[in-house]
Motif scaffolding. Structure first.
Motif, mmCIF file in Angstrom:
data_model
loop_
_atom_site.group_PDB
_atom_site.id
_atom_site.type_symbol
_atom_site.label_atom_id
_atom_site.label_comp_id
_atom_site.label_asym_id
_atom_site.label_seq_id
_atom_site.Cartn_x
_atom_site.Cartn_y
_atom_site.Cartn_z
ATOM 1 N N LEU A 1 0.843 -1.203 0.000
ATOM 2 C CA LEU A 1 0.000 0.000 0.000
ATOM 3 C C LEU A 1 0.874 1.248 0.000
ATOM 4 O O LEU A 1 1.487 1.589 1.015
ATOM 5 N N HIS A 2 0.925 1.950 -1.103
ATOM 6 C CA HIS A 2 1.747 3.153 -1.195
ATOM 7 C C HIS A 2 1.034 4.330 -0.521
ATOM 8 O O HIS A 2 -0.150 4.585 -0.752
ATOM 9 N N VAL A 3 1.787 5.055 0.299
ATOM 10 C CA VAL A 3 1.280 6.239 0.999
ATOM 11 C C VAL A 3 2.171 7.416 0.626
ATOM 12 O O VAL A 3 3.388 7.372 0.810
ATOM 13 N N SER A 4 1.544 8.465 0.098
ATOM 14 C CA SER A 4 2.282 9.615 -0.428
ATOM 15 C C SER A 4 1.948 10.883 0.331
ATOM 16 O O SER A 4 0.826 11.065 0.806
ATOM 17 N N GLY A 5 2.915 11.776 0.416
ATOM 18 C CA GLY A 5 2.683 13.104 0.948
ATOM 19 C C GLY A 5 2.198 14.044 -0.149
ATOM 20 O O GLY A 5 2.259 13.737 -1.340
ATOM 21 N N MET A 6 1.738 15.224 0.277
ATOM 22 C CA MET A 6 1.242 16.200 -0.693
ATOM 23 C C MET A 6 1.987 17.531 -0.582
ATOM 24 O O MET A 6 1.533 18.558 -1.079
ATOM 25 N N GLU A 7 3.152 17.509 0.063
ATOM 26 C CA GLU A 7 3.863 18.744 0.393
ATOM 27 C C GLU A 7 4.131 19.637 -0.819
ATOM 28 O O GLU A 7 4.057 20.870 -0.727
ATOM 29 N N HIS A 8 4.418 19.037 -1.954
ATOM 30 C CA HIS A 8 4.843 19.822 -3.110
ATOM 31 C C HIS A 8 3.678 20.239 -4.012
ATOM 32 O O HIS A 8 3.903 20.934 -5.006
ATOM 33 N N SER A 9 2.457 19.827 -3.651
ATOM 34 C CA SER A 9 1.343 20.060 -4.565
ATOM 35 C C SER A 9 0.142 20.744 -3.941
ATOM 36 O O SER A 9 -0.797 21.097 -4.659
#
Length: 540
Positions: free
Chosen positions: A143-151
């Motif tokens: 299960l991939h979990v991503s941040g949204m810091e750059h978007s």
């Protein structure tokens, strides 16, 4: 008649995990039954497309509750996934495990093996965190979990500054050492696409010869023989079919459908079942009881500066962002609208954070929940501040409308039925006003549109709560885990009391709702449930 070692009902947040983990070593055959169809749908895979999936009968059960007295008699809209991946295919993708103390509570309620130290390995095993593994995060799970810091939208910075001005600390990771604080949310996504359990787990399980996935297979009842669940009856393509389980039947149909299937099979409160024309097989009075859910409320503001509304409302804005997404898998269409938030204390007397915050740099005034898809934001610059108390004390229930398995179940949330829940909702309203009054938010707020400045007293705020608040789609605990069979449905190994060969493995077994979004802990239950099943099978 088809026969497998394990028959799993429901290919959702937990069921897809089970199908993958139980089939990994090749020793056992798995049949996975899903009432919905394929998840190969543009509105599922594009993250912000959940606004469309929110109101799509082909992938969504689209339930409505009974009139809820605590909400001034309103009926609530409850979308639930009816598709491979279940609700993980249609949710807002926010990845939140809950507070460490939530699971210590589970253990203290008589469930050995479910404390924080027990469940952390399963959270880590499931996860591939883009920041890599550490003491709390997993680095090589499916299960991939991503941040949204750059978007994220620039207004998120105003919101976080405002929260600091209101006295709350920043937290770079709600799923790390502590949940308390404010920051940016992380989402279950990879490469600009949603990461549902269908993508994370089923995509690899379906490649195995020992896994059979049946879609558009609506379970009607369990086969019960001499106190044991031996199979499942389902309808597919207009025909009634049967599949038998050599070892176990596992219900992973969710907090609404798992108790419904149990009751349709004669497992429930005997007198209630008789009244519906169902012959009881096991008196299990707790089936469908103890329903818990999170209630949320949004405050809508008109902004002095552009929000996502200006990017996504005009046709040329939709076109531009659509092209950007197709070409680069980036931009607002690749994110959740719930971009920032946090977990804070609404008053100094509470020991743990009791309020979840949301900030969405977009608004949908003309798209009330359950009425139409959330696809067209407001034409003016607007944004939402939202909150939900994390551990409500009100309890509802799920019931049968009739003995017809195709009839929708009755959902009785019994919202705001305790004084504590009422007081926390008012505290949440006060908190929204406190954050909005901070210098950083005042620099961008033109006016409060809803509920509006006329709402000031506790009584006025509470009436507004009753008129506007709604579920944030976290129903749990209707097949609750616990040591007393008269008050719970499954034991700590997720076995259904009074029935051999039957388990429930999904969010319905939560002893209490976790502090935050429930998809991550439902996946954890699937991971741990798989280990429990394999341990018991090997020991038999």
């Amino acid at each position: 008649m088809a026969e497998f070692d394990f028959v799993i009902v429901g290919a959702g947040s937990a069921g897809a995990v089970l199908a993958d983990r139980l089939s990994e070593d090749g020793k056992y055959s798995i049949c996975l039954l899903e009432a919905g169809g394929s998840d190969l749908n543009f509105w599922i895979w594009m993250p912000i497309g959940y606004g469309k999936a929110f109101y799509n009968k082909s992938i969504n059960w689209m339930y409505h509750t009974e009139a809820d007295p605590g909400l001034n008699g309103r009926s609530g809209y409850w979308p639930r996934g009816k598709v491979l991946g279940g609700s993980s295919s249609i949710n807002a993708m926010v990845y939140i495990r809950g507070q460490h103390a939530d699971f210590e509570d589970w253990k203290a309620m008589g469930n050995p093996g479910w404390g924080w130290d027990d469940v952390l390995p399963y959270f880590k095993r499931s996860e591939c965190h883009e920041g890599g593994a550490d003491a709390y995060r997993g680095g090589d799970g499916p299960l991939h979990v991503s941040g949204m810091e750059h978007s994220v939208h620039p207004l998120c910075a105003n919101f976080l500054d405002a929260c600091e001005e209101a006295g709350f600390e920043r937290n770079p990771d709600f799923n790390g050492k502590t949940q308390e604080g404010v920051g940016l949310y992380q989402i279950t996504a990879k490469g600009g696409f949603r990461m549902s359990t269908a993508r994370a787990y089923l995509s690899r399980a379906r490649k195995r010869r020992n896994v059979s996935v049946e879609t558009h297979a609506h379970t009607t009842r369990l086969i019960m023989e001499n106190g044991r669940a031996t199979g499942v009856v389902y309808r597919q393509g207009g025909a009634e079919k049967t599949v038998r389980a050599r070892r176990e039947v596992i219900l992973s149909a969710g907090a609404v459908n798992s108790p419904q299937i149990l009751m349709l099979s004669g497992i429930g409160d005997s007198e209630t079942l008789k009244a519906k024309g169902i012959t009881p097989s096991v008196h299990a009075p707790a089936v469908g009881r103890n329903l818990q859910d999170h209630l949320g409320l949004d405050y809508l503001y008109r902004s002095k500066v552009p929000t996502l509304n200006q990017q996504l409302y005009p046709w040329w804005g939709k076109l531009a962002q659509g092209i950007r997404y197709v070409l680069t898998r980036s931009g607002p269409l690749s994110l959740s609208v719930n971009q920032a938030g946090g977990f804070v204390k609404s008053n100094p007397d509470t020991e743990r954070p009791n309020m979840q915050l949301y900030f969405s740099p977009v608004s949908y005034t003309k798209a009330p929940k359950g009425k139409r898809p959330l696809m067209n934001p407001d034409p003016f610059p607007g944004f939402l501040l939202g909150f939900q108390p994390t551990r409500p004390t009100s309890r509802g229930h799920i019931g049968l409308r009739s003995a017809d398995p195709f009839d929708t179940p009755e959902i009785h949330p019994n919202s705001l039925s305790t004084n504590r829940d009422l007081s926390e909702m008012v505290e949440g309203c006060r908190l929204m006003r406190k954050i909005a009054a901070s210098p950083s938010m005042q620099s961008v707020i033109d006016q409060e549109i809803t509920p509006g400045p006329a709402i000031q007293s506790d009584e006025e705020m509470l009436e507004d709560v009753r008129n506007r608040c709604s579920t944030v789609f976290h129903p749990v605990s209707t097949c609750r885990m616990g040591p007393d069979s008269t008050e719970n449905v499954v034991d700590a190994r997720l076995k259904v009391y009074g029935v051999d060969g039957l388990r429930v493995v999904d969010a319905s077994i939560f002893p209490a709702v976790t502090s935050g979004n429930t998809n991550a802990p439902a996946i954890m239950v699937g991971e741990k449930g798989a280990d429990l099943i394999l341990e018991d099978t090997r020991a038999a």
